[in-house]
Design an enzyme around this catalytic site. Structure first.
Site, PDB file in Angstrom:
ATOM      1  N   HIS A  39       6.142  -7.568  -6.300  1.00 48.59           N
ATOM      2  CA  HIS A  39       5.614  -7.433  -4.930  1.00 48.59           C
ATOM      3  C   HIS A  39       4.172  -7.873  -4.797  1.00 48.59           C
ATOM      4  O   HIS A  39       3.506  -7.498  -3.835  1.00 48.59           O
ATOM      5  CB  HIS A  39       5.761  -5.969  -4.461  1.00 48.59           C
ATOM      6  CG  HIS A  39       7.172  -5.516  -4.413  1.00 48.59           C
ATOM      7  ND1 HIS A  39       7.534  -4.193  -4.483  1.00 48.59           N
ATOM      8  CD2 HIS A  39       8.328  -6.219  -4.312  1.00 48.59           C
ATOM      9  CE1 HIS A  39       8.862  -4.102  -4.419  1.00 48.59           C
ATOM     10  NE2 HIS A  39       9.366  -5.304  -4.321  1.00 48.59           N
ATOM     11  N   SER A  45      11.826   5.290  -6.284  1.00 48.81           N
ATOM     12  CA  SER A  45      12.864   5.933  -5.471  1.00 48.81           C
ATOM     13  C   SER A  45      14.097   5.032  -5.375  1.00 48.81           C
ATOM     14  O   SER A  45      15.098   5.405  -4.778  1.00 48.81           O
ATOM     15  CB  SER A  45      12.320   6.208  -4.060  1.00 48.81           C
ATOM     16  OG  SER A  45      11.928   4.968  -3.479  1.00 48.81           O
ATOM     17  N   CYS A  80     -11.240 -16.980   5.097  1.00 48.91           N
ATOM     18  CA  CYS A  80     -11.255 -18.046   4.098  1.00 48.91           C
ATOM     19  C   CYS A  80     -12.609 -18.765   4.155  1.00 48.91           C
ATOM     20  O   CYS A  80     -13.063 -19.162   5.236  1.00 48.91           O
ATOM     21  CB  CYS A  80     -10.116 -19.033   4.391  1.00 48.91           C
ATOM     22  SG  CYS A  80     -10.149 -20.500   3.357  1.00 48.91           S
TER      23      CYS A  80
HETATM   24  C1  BV8 Z   1      13.382  -9.053   1.183  1.00 49.88           C
HETATM   25  C2  BV8 Z   1       4.123  -4.347  -1.453  1.00 49.88           C
HETATM   26  C3  BV8 Z   1      14.519 -10.920   2.079  1.00 49.88           C
HETATM   27  C4  BV8 Z   1       3.348  -3.994  -0.248  1.00 49.88           C
HETATM   28  C5  BV8 Z   1       6.359  -3.437  -1.168  1.00 49.88           C
HETATM   29  C6  BV8 Z   1      18.565  -2.402   4.401  1.00 49.88           C
HETATM   30  C7  BV8 Z   1      19.182  -2.179   3.189  1.00 49.88           C
HETATM   31  C8  BV8 Z   1      18.679  -2.759   2.019  1.00 49.88           C
HETATM   32  C9  BV8 Z   1      17.558  -3.583   2.078  1.00 49.88           C
HETATM   33  C10 BV8 Z   1      16.958  -3.788   3.287  1.00 49.88           C
HETATM   34  C11 BV8 Z   1      17.448  -3.212   4.451  1.00 49.88           C
HETATM   35  N1  BV8 Z   1      16.650  -3.591   5.461  1.00 49.88           N
HETATM   36  C12 BV8 Z   1      15.652  -4.372   4.978  1.00 49.88           C
HETATM   37  C13 BV8 Z   1      15.864  -4.528   3.673  1.00 49.88           C
HETATM   38  C14 BV8 Z   1      15.068  -5.317   2.756  1.00 49.88           C
HETATM   39  C15 BV8 Z   1      13.804  -4.553   2.380  1.00 49.88           C
HETATM   40  C16 BV8 Z   1      14.112  -3.186   1.840  1.00 49.88           C
HETATM   41  O1  BV8 Z   1      14.501  -3.038   0.705  1.00 49.88           O
HETATM   42  N2  BV8 Z   1      13.927  -2.174   2.693  1.00 49.88           N
HETATM   43  C17 BV8 Z   1      14.267  -0.829   2.254  1.00 49.88           C
HETATM   44  C18 BV8 Z   1      13.046   0.073   2.386  1.00 49.88           C
HETATM   45  C19 BV8 Z   1      15.413  -0.342   3.127  1.00 49.88           C
HETATM   46  N3  BV8 Z   1      13.235  -5.349   1.318  1.00 49.88           N
HETATM   47  C20 BV8 Z   1      12.401  -6.350   1.645  1.00 49.88           C
HETATM   48  O2  BV8 Z   1      12.026  -6.581   2.775  1.00 49.88           O
HETATM   49  C21 BV8 Z   1      11.970  -7.238   0.498  1.00 49.88           C
HETATM   50  N4  BV8 Z   1      12.173  -8.595   0.860  1.00 49.88           N
HETATM   51  O3  BV8 Z   1      14.387  -8.411   1.135  1.00 49.88           O
HETATM   52  O4  BV8 Z   1      13.316 -10.337   1.603  1.00 49.88           O
HETATM   53  C22 BV8 Z   1      14.149 -12.281   2.426  1.00 49.88           C
HETATM   54  C23 BV8 Z   1      14.707 -13.329   1.713  1.00 49.88           C
HETATM   55  C24 BV8 Z   1      14.377 -14.624   2.062  1.00 49.88           C
HETATM   56  C25 BV8 Z   1      13.470 -14.866   3.102  1.00 49.88           C
HETATM   57  C26 BV8 Z   1      12.900 -13.802   3.791  1.00 49.88           C
HETATM   58  C27 BV8 Z   1      13.237 -12.499   3.463  1.00 49.88           C
HETATM   59  C28 BV8 Z   1      10.507  -7.056   0.207  1.00 49.88           C
HETATM   60  C29 BV8 Z   1      10.276  -5.673  -0.309  1.00 49.88           C
HETATM   61  C30 BV8 Z   1       8.838  -5.577  -0.808  1.00 49.88           C
HETATM   62  C31 BV8 Z   1       8.058  -4.648   0.095  1.00 49.88           C
HETATM   63  N5  BV8 Z   1       6.716  -4.467  -0.464  1.00 49.88           N
HETATM   64  N6  BV8 Z   1       5.130  -3.328  -1.680  1.00 49.88           N
HETATM   65  C32 BV8 Z   1       2.452  -2.818  -0.518  1.00 49.88           C
HETATM   66  O5  BV8 Z   1       2.579  -2.173  -1.588  1.00 49.88           O
HETATM   67  O6  BV8 Z   1       1.622  -2.544   0.343  1.00 49.88           O
HETATM   68  S1  BV8 Z   1       7.503  -2.268  -1.553  1.00 49.88           S
HETATM   69  C33 BV8 Z   1       6.755  -0.741  -1.739  1.00 49.88           C
HETATM   70  O7  BV8 Z   1       7.838   0.150  -2.000  1.00 49.88           O
HETATM   71  C34 BV8 Z   1       5.855  -0.631  -2.957  1.00 49.88           C
HETATM   72  O8  BV8 Z   1       5.773  -1.802  -3.732  1.00 49.88           O
HETATM   73  C35 BV8 Z   1       6.595   0.413  -3.779  1.00 49.88           C
HETATM   74  O9  BV8 Z   1       6.402   0.258  -5.116  1.00 49.88           O
HETATM   75  C36 BV8 Z   1       7.979   0.099  -3.384  1.00 49.88           C
HETATM   76  C37 BV8 Z   1       9.107   0.971  -3.784  1.00 49.88           C
HETATM   77  O10 BV8 Z   1       8.710   2.248  -3.626  1.00 49.88           O
HETATM   78  P1  BV8 Z   1       8.571   3.080  -4.985  1.00 49.88           P
HETATM   79  O11 BV8 Z   1       7.730   2.299  -5.944  1.00 49.88           O
HETATM   80  O12 BV8 Z   1       9.910   3.484  -5.435  1.00 49.88           O
HETATM   81  O13 BV8 Z   1       7.710   4.278  -4.497  1.00 49.88           O
HETATM   82  P2  BV8 Z   1       8.246   5.536  -3.702  1.00 49.88           P
HETATM   83  O14 BV8 Z   1       7.065   6.213  -3.131  1.00 49.88           O
HETATM   84  O15 BV8 Z   1       9.390   5.131  -2.829  1.00 49.88           O
HETATM   85  O16 BV8 Z   1       8.882   6.454  -4.850  1.00 49.88           O
HETATM   86  C38 BV8 Z   1       8.043   7.002  -5.849  1.00 49.88           C
HETATM   87  C39 BV8 Z   1       8.975   7.618  -6.857  1.00 49.88           C
HETATM   88  O17 BV8 Z   1       8.193   8.115  -7.935  1.00 49.88           O
HETATM   89  C40 BV8 Z   1       9.773   8.782  -6.313  1.00 49.88           C
HETATM   90  O18 BV8 Z   1      11.110   8.677  -6.747  1.00 49.88           O
HETATM   91  C41 BV8 Z   1       9.106  10.006  -6.946  1.00 49.88           C
HETATM   92  O19 BV8 Z   1      10.023  11.041  -7.216  1.00 49.88           O
HETATM   93  C42 BV8 Z   1       8.612   9.414  -8.240  1.00 49.88           C
HETATM   94  N7  BV8 Z   1       7.453  10.087  -8.827  1.00 49.88           N
HETATM   95  C43 BV8 Z   1       6.406  10.681  -8.190  1.00 49.88           C
HETATM   96  N8  BV8 Z   1       5.525  11.154  -9.114  1.00 49.88           N
HETATM   97  C44 BV8 Z   1       6.028  10.814 -10.341  1.00 49.88           C
HETATM   98  C45 BV8 Z   1       7.257  10.150 -10.164  1.00 49.88           C
HETATM   99  N9  BV8 Z   1       7.993   9.702 -11.188  1.00 49.88           N
HETATM  100  C46 BV8 Z   1       7.520   9.918 -12.433  1.00 49.88           C
HETATM  101  N10 BV8 Z   1       6.354  10.543 -12.684  1.00 49.88           N
HETATM  102  C47 BV8 Z   1       5.587  11.004 -11.668  1.00 49.88           C
HETATM  103  N11 BV8 Z   1       4.422  11.637 -11.937  1.00 49.88           N
END
Ligand code: BV8
Length: 248
Positions: A117, A188, A146
């Site tokens: 990402h 997650s 820029c």
């Molecule tokens: C794409 C950068 C296509 C920005 C990020 C419906 C169904 C499926 C998919 C989709 C849908 N609708 C849309 C989509 C696609 C979408 C998507 O997946 N949406 C989801 C939310 C439904 N995906 C996209 O848009 C991707 N692109 O599909 O493009 C395409 C193809 C061609 C042409 C055009 C388009 C792009 C996705 C990238 C988004 N950018 N980050 C920024 O960071 O500002 S993603 C963002 O979420 C972060 O990078 C983050 O890392 C990522 C995932 O979240 P997690 O890392 O899992 O973090 P989260 O908080 O969720 O969870 C933390 C976990 O840690 C928890 O489980 C918690 O229990 C645990 N935890 C907490 N403390 C601890 C721990 N574990 C261990 N130890 C601890 N101490």
């Protein structure tokens, strides 16, 4: 209690793939996306990490990223990041696939890294597409422009709705094809295509282990190692090292 299968599989493997998410940086003091700290000034981080939000209000989106840069600049890699560096040195093949943009894996010393990402410290010109690294915190001007053409610069991250770097997933799938196990840490498993590594590994019949405080990879067959990665990973790795030395 660490599941013995995890120690056995890691002791026997020669090629390992690890997928990390925001949870591995939580113990470094960085709010996760969806946890309690996921909100910023009552905005949902998910709504700000989009091209639409940037087009509508580049200043607000940059204030969100400036805030995250300030938090990360004060943070240090934790024992979880450092354990993955030790593991990389110990396996003939080790690939770290991260969803994180904080750069803590790189600061800890991870080398064979696929940053799905993008990166909080890279800025991209919205006109030219050229990129530069900007580590100054706070940035001299917000929003940044820029130096060559004066256009707005954007964070060098992949927003929701944007494609990942074209070689990222192919490289991650290729590494998975050569691996004997997938270790999923602190995610997650909600964001695709990153999370697809889990079902792909399971379909290939490969063991998948998840380190998480609340196991989230709700795919049948994933083996959970419950707990904070900053504690579980060092403990797991020390057990594997003593097993590989034939004493554990
Ligand atoms: C794409 C950068 C296509 C920005 C990020 C419906 C169904 C499926 C998919 C989709 C849908 N609708 C849309 C989509 C696609 C979408 C998507 O997946 N949406 C989801 C939310 C439904 N995906 C996209 O848009 C991707 N692109 O599909 O493009 C395409 C193809 C061609 C042409 C055009 C388009 C792009 C996705 C990238 C988004 N950018 N980050 C920024 O960071 O500002 S993603 C963002 O979420 C972060 O990078 C983050 O890392 C990522 C995932 O979240 P997690 O890392 O899992 O973090 P989260 O908080 O969720 O969870 C933390 C976990 O840690 C928890 O489980 C918690 O229990 C645990 N935890 C907490 N403390 C601890 C721990 N574990 C261990 N130890 C601890 N101490």
């Amino acid at each position: 209690m660490l599941p013995p299968q995890a120690i056995d599989a890691l002791a026997r493997a020669r090629a390992v793939v690890v997928l990390t998410g925001a949870g591995i940086s939580a113990e470094s003091g960085i709010p996760t996306f969806r946890g309690a700290g996921g909100l910023w000034r009552n905005h949902d981080a998910m709504k700000l990490a989009t091209p639409e939000a940037f087009a509508a209000d580049p200043q607000l989106v940059w204030e969100f990223y400036e805030y995250r840069r300030q938090v990360v600049a004060k943070a240090e890699p934790n024992a979880g990041h450092r354990t993955l560096v030790e593991m990389e040195a110990a396996y003939p093949e080790f690939t770290l696939v991260t969803q994180n943009v904080d750069g803590l894996h790189q600061r800890a010393g991870s080398r064979n890294l696929i940053a799905l990402h993008g990166d909080l410290w890279t800025l991209r010109c919205t006109e030219e597409g050229t990129e530069r690294v900007e580590t100054r915190v706070p940035m001299p001007e917000l929003p940044p422009r820029c130096a060559r053409c004066g256009a707005l610069e954007r964070p060098g991250v992949v927003w929701f709705g944007e494609a990942l770097p074209p070689e990222a997933m192919p490289r991650a799938y290729a590494a998975l094809g050569d691996a004997q196990l997938l270790l999923v840490v602190g995610t997650s498993c909600r964001v695709y295509p990153a999370a697809s590594l889990v079902p792909v590994a399971l379909r290939a019949g490969m063991p998948v282990f998840e380190v998480n405080v609340e196991p989230a990879a709700d795919f049948p067959g994933v083996i959970a190692l419950e707990g904070p990665s900053g504690e579980v990973l060092p403990e797991l790795w020390s057990r594997v090292v003593s097993r590989r030395a034939g004493s554990g």
